[in-house]
Design an enzyme around this catalytic site. Structure first.
Site, short mmCIF file in Angstrom:
data_model
loop_
_atom_site.label_atom_id
_atom_site.label_comp_id
_atom_site.label_asym_id
_atom_site.label_seq_id
_atom_site.Cartn_x
_atom_site.Cartn_y
_atom_site.Cartn_z
N GLU A 45 0.80 -1.23 0.00
CA GLU A 45 0.00 0.00 0.00
C GLU A 45 0.83 1.27 0.00
O GLU A 45 0.31 2.35 -0.28
CB GLU A 45 -1.01 0.00 1.16
CG GLU A 45 -0.43 0.01 2.56
CD GLU A 45 -0.28 -1.40 3.14
OE1 GLU A 45 -0.06 -2.35 2.35
OE2 GLU A 45 -0.38 -1.53 4.38
N ASN A 46 2.12 1.17 0.31
CA ASN A 46 2.95 2.38 0.22
C ASN A 46 3.41 2.65 -1.21
O ASN A 46 4.24 3.53 -1.43
CB ASN A 46 4.15 2.29 1.16
CG ASN A 46 5.07 1.13 0.85
OD1 ASN A 46 4.60 0.06 0.47
ND2 ASN A 46 6.36 1.33 0.99
#
Lengths: 226, 216
Positions: free
Chosen positions: B47-48
């Site tokens: 998700e980063n």
């Protein structure tokens, strides 16, 4: 063309007590440490910091928290910085930190909405949880969504991997995170750049943040070990 | 019975299909990538800002600008892409992630999940978990069946929810459970445990599948 390149101290001189500051990066990967250091040196207080997380002590916004400069932190995750819990629970008024936790996707989209001229957006995230408390629920085609409002800031402190003198910026690897959206959502945008190049040196196909968003460029940033 | 985490990770890996886009939580879920069946290749989303995340780099080959959502150094596979956080969560909420695998503090028989806060004790924040469990097509909880003997699979969660009605499957060292409209169904059990052991370790009624298999 206006010269946007300044020293870190000159760059953060625009920041005042009580300002709302967006800080790019994710667990300090992609956070401009030289701008954090300059802000610690300047010593402004009562800041509202909008950042994905609280960094760790000694890195990223963790430096500002340690130095007692943060009144309110708006973030999605603070678990890797034990100092946040200590300061949330302290009885010493001057050290007290208010922490507003926001789901990461909602935080990102609120920043995007702030920079994109939107009055908010509808997300299914948080429905049925304490995140929904006090928020309007709107039903669309049979599904419930939370109305989430935009976030804006006085200043954004971002990290670029390569920035040209106009401010066009690229981000290497996972340093991108919140940086490009924060560039659009603050009145004044400062980029700490790992490398500054001449205008035209970056292929327009590779520019992520346009120089129109960038007010000030500070050189001397670097990739930092975690 | 061997390493509990390895047993859970190995079984979770069998739920993944070739070509699935998968987001793995920190800790035990990360180990799932080491147990994929032959011929199954998945695309890991982080998700980063990564699609196509690879394994940890060899020592000395770390790129400090390339980390996962737990801030550990990672690599990327050929065909990978980096993106910003708004794009990343557009991918997640938009239903473009086939499966998310994460741990839990509590899960209940309605598929409600609590895994981000213990009020007054631990306030780490939800990170991306609320978006992931709402947006991913399949939510698999991978965890130890109990916390030092305390029930984690309950009739109703006691901790604040991460999301309601989102959990599809629970995989523990004791067995495999599916969350259905009728309640939690035990579909597989580990050979080391009896059905009664598993019932005793579970804080809600457990429906035993007529087709109960051995967990491998």
């Amino acid at each position: 063309m206006k010269d946007k390149i300044k020293t870190a101290d000159e760059a953060v001189s625009v920041i005042k007590d009580g300002d709302t500051i967006m800080v790019g990066g994710f667990m300090a990967c992609g956070t401009p440490e030289i701008l954090m250091d300059a802000l610690v040196k300047k010593g402004v207080k009562n800041l509202t910091i909008i950042c994905n997380d609280a960094g760790v002590p000694g890195r990223g916004v963790g430096k500002l928290i340690t130095n007692g400069q943060v009144k309110t932190l708006i973030a999605s995750h603070v678990g890797l910085n034990p100092e946040v819990a200590q300061r949330m629970n302290t009885d010493v008024a001057a050290d007290k930190l208010e922490c507003i936790l926001v789901p990461q996707g909602t935080l990102a989209e609120r920043v995007r909405a702030g920079g994109a001229g939107l009055g908010g957006f509808l997300t299914p995230t948080g429905i049925g949880t304490i995140v929904a408390e006090g928020k309007e629920v709107i039903r669309v085609d049979g599904r419930d969504y939370l109305l989430e409002k935009p976030l804006k800031a006085d200043v954004a402190l971002l990290r670029g991997s390569v920035t040209d003198r106009f401010g066009n910026t690229t981000y290497n690897g996972t340093t991108r995170t919140f940086n490009p959206i924060m560039a659009t959502a603050a009145e004044h945008v400062i980029v700490g750049a790992c490398e500054i190049v001449e205008v035209g040196d970056i292929d327009p196909n590779h520019v992520v943040t346009s120089g129109i968003f960038v007010d000030t460029i500070v050189g001397g940033e670097k990739p930092w070990e975690i | 019975m061997g390493d509990i985490k390895e047993i859970i990770a190995r079984r979770v890996a069998k739920e993944l299909k070739d070509g699935d886009v998968v987001n793995l939580g920190i800790g035990l879920p990360t180990m799932v990538a080491n147990h994929l069946p032959e011929g199954v290749e998945i695309i890991l989303q982080s998700e980063n800002g990564i699609m196509g995340m690879g394994p940890a780099p060899a020592k000395g080959n770390e790129n400090v600008d390339m980390v996962n959502a737990g801030a550990q150094y990672v690599t990327v596979k050929p065909g990978a892409m980096f993106f910003d956080s708004a794009t990343s969560f557009g991918i997640i909420r938009g239903g473009h992630v086939d499966a998310t695998i994460l741990g839990a503090l509590e899960v209940d028989e309605k598929g409600n999940l609590s895994n981000w806060i213990v009020p007054g004790k631990m306030v780490p924040g939800m990170g991306g978990a609320m978006d992931l469990v709402v947006g991913a097509k399949k939510v698999i909880i991978a965890m130890q069946h109990t916390q030092k003997g305390e029930h984690k699979i309950l009739k109703a969660c006691t901790l604040p929810y991460t999301a309601v009605g989102v959990v599809d499957m629970i995989i523990t060292e004791m067995g495999v459970m599916e969350v259905t409209d009728k309640g939690i169904v035990l579909t597989e059990k580990h050979a080391e445990f009896t059905v009664d052991d598993i019932k005793a370790a579970t804080g809600c009624d457990l429906i035993i599948s007529p087709d109960l298999k051995e967990m491998k």
